[in-house]
Design a protein around this motif. Structure first.
Motif, PDB file in Angstrom:
ATOM      1  N   ARG A 104      49.472  40.340  25.915  1.00  0.00           N
ATOM      2  CA  ARG A 104      48.464  40.424  26.961  1.00  0.00           C
ATOM      3  C   ARG A 104      48.645  39.259  27.921  1.00  0.00           C
ATOM      4  NH1 ARG A 104      42.609  41.784  24.635  1.00  0.00           N
ATOM      5  NH2 ARG A 104      42.451  39.576  25.014  1.00  0.00           N
ATOM      6  N   ASP A 105      48.635  39.558  29.199  1.00  0.00           N
ATOM      7  CA  ASP A 105      48.771  38.541  30.232  1.00  0.00           C
ATOM      8  C   ASP A 105      47.372  38.042  30.565  1.00  0.00           C
ATOM      9  OD1 ASP A 105      49.538  36.959  32.367  1.00  0.00           O
ATOM     10  OD2 ASP A 105      49.676  38.639  33.762  1.00  0.00           O
ATOM     11  N   ASP A 106      47.011  36.875  30.025  1.00  0.00           N
ATOM     12  CA  ASP A 106      45.714  36.282  30.313  1.00  0.00           C
ATOM     13  C   ASP A 106      45.870  35.509  31.609  1.00  0.00           C
ATOM     14  OD1 ASP A 106      43.225  35.218  30.364  1.00  0.00           O
ATOM     15  OD2 ASP A 106      43.338  34.253  28.401  1.00  0.00           O
ATOM     16  N   THR A 107      45.261  36.009  32.670  1.00  0.00           N
ATOM     17  CA  THR A 107      45.447  35.433  33.996  1.00  0.00           C
ATOM     18  C   THR A 107      44.679  34.133  34.196  1.00  0.00           C
ATOM     19  OG1 THR A 107      43.611  36.713  34.898  1.00  0.00           O
ATOM     20  CG2 THR A 107      45.818  37.702  35.014  1.00  0.00           C
ATOM     21  N   LYS A 116      31.569  35.171  32.865  1.00  0.00           N
ATOM     22  CA  LYS A 116      31.743  34.645  31.508  1.00  0.00           C
ATOM     23  C   LYS A 116      33.179  34.798  31.023  1.00  0.00           C
ATOM     24  CE  LYS A 116      27.039  35.824  30.182  1.00  0.00           C
ATOM     25  NZ  LYS A 116      26.218  36.708  29.381  1.00  0.00           N
ATOM     26  N   GLY A 117      33.759  35.971  31.227  1.00  0.00           N
ATOM     27  CA  GLY A 117      35.087  36.262  30.712  1.00  0.00           C
ATOM     28  C   GLY A 117      36.180  35.971  31.718  1.00  0.00           C
ATOM     29  N   HIS A 118      37.424  36.284  31.302  1.00  0.00           N
ATOM     30  CA  HIS A 118      38.601  36.148  32.160  1.00  0.00           C
ATOM     31  C   HIS A 118      39.261  37.514  32.279  1.00  0.00           C
ATOM     32  CE1 HIS A 118      38.024  31.980  30.919  1.00  0.00           C
ATOM     33  NE2 HIS A 118      38.629  31.658  32.048  1.00  0.00           N
ATOM     34  N   LEU A 119      40.014  37.717  33.358  1.00  0.00           N
ATOM     35  CA  LEU A 119      40.725  38.975  33.545  1.00  0.00           C
ATOM     36  C   LEU A 119      42.031  38.932  32.758  1.00  0.00           C
ATOM     37  CD1 LEU A 119      40.143  39.614  37.344  1.00  0.00           C
ATOM     38  CD2 LEU A 119      38.880  40.541  35.420  1.00  0.00           C
ATOM     39  N   VAL A 120      42.279  39.981  31.959  1.00  0.00           N
ATOM     40  CA  VAL A 120      43.510  40.094  31.174  1.00  0.00           C
ATOM     41  C   VAL A 120      44.157  41.435  31.485  1.00  0.00           C
ATOM     42  CG1 VAL A 120      42.778  38.594  29.285  1.00  0.00           C
ATOM     43  CG2 VAL A 120      42.263  41.017  29.177  1.00  0.00           C
ATOM     44  N   SER A 121      45.486  41.484  31.365  1.00  0.00           N
ATOM     45  CA  SER A 121      46.189  42.742  31.617  1.00  0.00           C
ATOM     46  C   SER A 121      46.115  43.613  30.380  1.00  0.00           C
ATOM     47  CB  SER A 121      47.643  42.488  32.006  1.00  0.00           C
ATOM     48  OG  SER A 121      48.369  42.063  30.899  1.00  0.00           O
ATOM     49  N   ARG A 122      45.947  44.880  30.592  1.00  0.00           N
ATOM     50  CA  ARG A 122      45.911  45.867  29.519  1.00  0.00           C
ATOM     51  C   ARG A 122      46.725  47.066  29.960  1.00  0.00           C
ATOM     52  NH1 ARG A 122      41.121  44.803  26.026  1.00  0.00           N
ATOM     53  NH2 ARG A 122      40.060  43.062  26.989  1.00  0.00           N
ATOM     54  N   THR A 123      47.030  47.940  29.014  1.00  0.00           N
ATOM     55  CA  THR A 123      47.790  49.147  29.314  1.00  0.00           C
ATOM     56  C   THR A 123      46.953  50.355  28.945  1.00  0.00           C
ATOM     57  OG1 THR A 123      49.809  47.952  28.794  1.00  0.00           O
ATOM     58  CG2 THR A 123      49.977  50.332  28.917  1.00  0.00           C
ATOM     59  N   SER A 124      46.865  51.314  29.856  1.00  0.00           N
ATOM     60  CA  SER A 124      46.100  52.529  29.589  1.00  0.00           C
ATOM     61  C   SER A 124      46.891  53.440  28.663  1.00  0.00           C
ATOM     62  CB  SER A 124      45.801  53.264  30.900  1.00  0.00           C
ATOM     63  OG  SER A 124      46.973  53.865  31.412  1.00  0.00           O
ATOM     64  N   ARG A 125      46.262  54.491  28.205  1.00  0.00           N
ATOM     65  CA  ARG A 125      46.954  55.426  27.314  1.00  0.00           C
ATOM     66  C   ARG A 125      48.068  56.176  28.029  1.00  0.00           C
ATOM     67  NH1 ARG A 125      42.373  60.051  26.350  1.00  0.00           N
ATOM     68  NH2 ARG A 125      41.936  60.426  28.527  1.00  0.00           N
ATOM     69  N   LYS A 146      47.114  43.585  40.606  1.00  0.00           N
ATOM     70  CA  LYS A 146      47.144  42.219  40.085  1.00  0.00           C
ATOM     71  C   LYS A 146      46.146  41.335  40.833  1.00  0.00           C
ATOM     72  CE  LYS A 146      50.102  38.461  38.865  1.00  0.00           C
ATOM     73  NZ  LYS A 146      51.405  38.014  38.548  1.00  0.00           N
ATOM     74  N   PRO A 147      45.240  40.670  40.090  1.00  0.00           N
ATOM     75  CA  PRO A 147      44.245  39.813  40.752  1.00  0.00           C
ATOM     76  C   PRO A 147      44.836  38.478  41.186  1.00  0.00           C
ATOM     77  CG  PRO A 147      43.904  39.781  38.393  1.00  0.00           C
ATOM     78  CD  PRO A 147      45.017  40.758  38.642  1.00  0.00           C
ATOM     79  N   VAL A 148      44.261  37.922  42.262  1.00  0.00           N
ATOM     80  CA  VAL A 148      44.642  36.619  42.789  1.00  0.00           C
ATOM     81  C   VAL A 148      43.374  35.776  42.837  1.00  0.00           C
ATOM     82  CG1 VAL A 148      45.611  35.391  44.776  1.00  0.00           C
ATOM     83  CG2 VAL A 148      46.449  37.661  44.192  1.00  0.00           C
ATOM     84  N   TRP A 157      33.637  37.833  47.682  1.00  0.00           N
ATOM     85  CA  TRP A 157      33.895  38.282  46.304  1.00  0.00           C
ATOM     86  C   TRP A 157      34.887  37.326  45.652  1.00  0.00           C
ATOM     87  CZ3 TRP A 157      31.345  41.042  43.045  1.00  0.00           C
ATOM     88  CH2 TRP A 157      31.960  41.574  41.906  1.00  0.00           C
ATOM     89  N   GLY A 158      34.767  37.075  44.381  1.00  0.00           N
ATOM     90  CA  GLY A 158      35.503  36.025  43.673  1.00  0.00           C
ATOM     91  C   GLY A 158      37.004  36.169  43.612  1.00  0.00           C
ATOM     92  N   ILE A 159      37.571  37.369  43.782  1.00  0.00           N
ATOM     93  CA  ILE A 159      39.025  37.558  43.693  1.00  0.00           C
ATOM     94  C   ILE A 159      39.524  38.458  44.814  1.00  0.00           C
ATOM     95  CG2 ILE A 159      39.084  37.302  41.181  1.00  0.00           C
ATOM     96  CD1 ILE A 159      39.486  40.407  41.084  1.00  0.00           C
ATOM     97  N   MET A 160      40.826  38.409  45.010  1.00  0.00           N
ATOM     98  CA  MET A 160      41.534  39.370  45.856  1.00  0.00           C
ATOM     99  C   MET A 160      42.595  40.005  44.952  1.00  0.00           C
ATOM    100  SD  MET A 160      40.415  39.043  49.077  1.00  0.00           S
ATOM    101  CE  MET A 160      41.606  39.250  50.366  1.00  0.00           C
ATOM    102  N   VAL A 161      43.180  41.121  45.364  1.00  0.00           N
ATOM    103  CA  VAL A 161      44.232  41.768  44.583  1.00  0.00           C
ATOM    104  C   VAL A 161      45.476  41.913  45.454  1.00  0.00           C
ATOM    105  CG1 VAL A 161      42.710  42.992  42.998  1.00  0.00           C
ATOM    106  CG2 VAL A 161      43.376  44.091  45.123  1.00  0.00           C
ATOM    107  N   GLU A 162      46.661  41.867  44.796  1.00  0.00           N
ATOM    108  CA  GLU A 162      47.930  42.054  45.500  1.00  0.00           C
ATOM    109  C   GLU A 162      48.211  43.536  45.650  1.00  0.00           C
ATOM    110  OE1 GLU A 162      51.268  40.249  43.642  1.00  0.00           O
ATOM    111  OE2 GLU A 162      50.579  38.217  44.070  1.00  0.00           O
ATOM    112  N   LYS A 163      48.500  43.975  46.865  1.00  0.00           N
ATOM    113  CA  LYS A 163      48.869  45.368  47.118  1.00  0.00           C
ATOM    114  C   LYS A 163      50.049  45.385  48.066  1.00  0.00           C
ATOM    115  CE  LYS A 163      44.746  48.147  46.568  1.00  0.00           C
ATOM    116  NZ  LYS A 163      43.826  49.074  47.208  1.00  0.00           N
ATOM    117  N   ARG A 164      50.920  46.356  47.884  1.00  0.00           N
ATOM    118  CA  ARG A 164      52.024  46.559  48.807  1.00  0.00           C
ATOM    119  C   ARG A 164      51.585  47.659  49.768  1.00  0.00           C
ATOM    120  NH1 ARG A 164      56.867  44.675  49.263  1.00  0.00           N
ATOM    121  NH2 ARG A 164      56.831  43.705  47.218  1.00  0.00           N
ATOM    122  N   VAL A 165      51.393  47.274  51.045  1.00  0.00           N
ATOM    123  CA  VAL A 165      50.944  48.204  52.075  1.00  0.00           C
ATOM    124  C   VAL A 165      52.055  48.316  53.114  1.00  0.00           C
ATOM    125  CG1 VAL A 165      49.179  48.699  53.810  1.00  0.00           C
ATOM    126  CG2 VAL A 165      48.546  47.531  51.693  1.00  0.00           C
TER     127      VAL A 165
END
Length: 185
Positions: A104-107, A116-125, A146-148, A157-165
């Motif tokens: 798990r990628d703990d960001t 309270k928590g931190h954002l972590v990477s997970r994989t869907s089914r 991916k959060p920044v 808002w507390g975060i931004m996300v990386e997107k390829r546009v």
């Protein structure tokens, strides 16, 4: 010219016999379920007898030599489940220990929803990567990109996300109401 042996093509009586249901005596038929084929009673729903057609222990791909279950001390194995490969105890169902194969990628980015928590990477089914709060089920915040660790300049808002546009990497606000985008510096 050689003769054809008719015994190779004859049907045997035992191949046509059906197995009786141990609960009610009706015949068992092969049915298809979401986890594969199984034997079920023909008089369902009056009789609910079912039996798996797959042998038990089939989900074990490989026993990991030298590994020890932290719960019971028995060997661990790589198993195959409905969400892919995982590490589990060989003594299942007596021991329920499981662990993921993926790291798990703990960001270390704090969750903007609960704080309270931190954002972590997970994989869907389905194999897709997403980021969610590690304080689940108390916080159910999820982002697909991916959060920044940078607050949005427009809404705060507390975060931004990386997107390829359109071929360029941008930082976007994950809030649908905002929609703010910045060029990546």
């Amino acid at each position: 010219m050689s003769k054809i042996d008719n015994h190779l093509f004859s049907a045997h009586e035992h191949a046509l016999e059906r197995e009786p249901c141990p609960q009610c005596g009706s015949e068992l038929v092969i049915r298809q379920g979401k986890h594969g084929p199984f034997l079920g009673c023909a008089s369902y729903p009056a009789c609910d007898y079912i039996r798996s057609l797959t042998p038990s222990g089939r989900d074990i791909e490989k026993v990991m030599e030298g590994s020890v279950c932290p719960s019971c001390g028995q060997p661990l194995a790589i198993k195959k489940g409905r969400y892919g490969l995982f590490v589990g105890c060989t003594q299942y169902p007596a021991c329920q220990h499981m662990a993921s194969l993926q790291e798990r990628d703990d960001t270390q980015i704090p969750c903007p929803a609960c704080g309270k928590g931190h954002l972590v990477s997970r994989t869907s089914r389905f194999g897709k990567c997403f980021y969610s709060c590690d304080d689940y089920p108390h916080c159910k915040y999820v982002v697909n990109d991916k959060p920044v660790a940078m607050p949005c300049a427009k809404c705060g808002w507390g975060i931004m996300v990386e997107k390829r546009v359109r071929g360029t990497l941008k930082w976007c606000c994950p809030q649908k109401k905002c929609g703010h985008q910045d060029e990546q510096v």
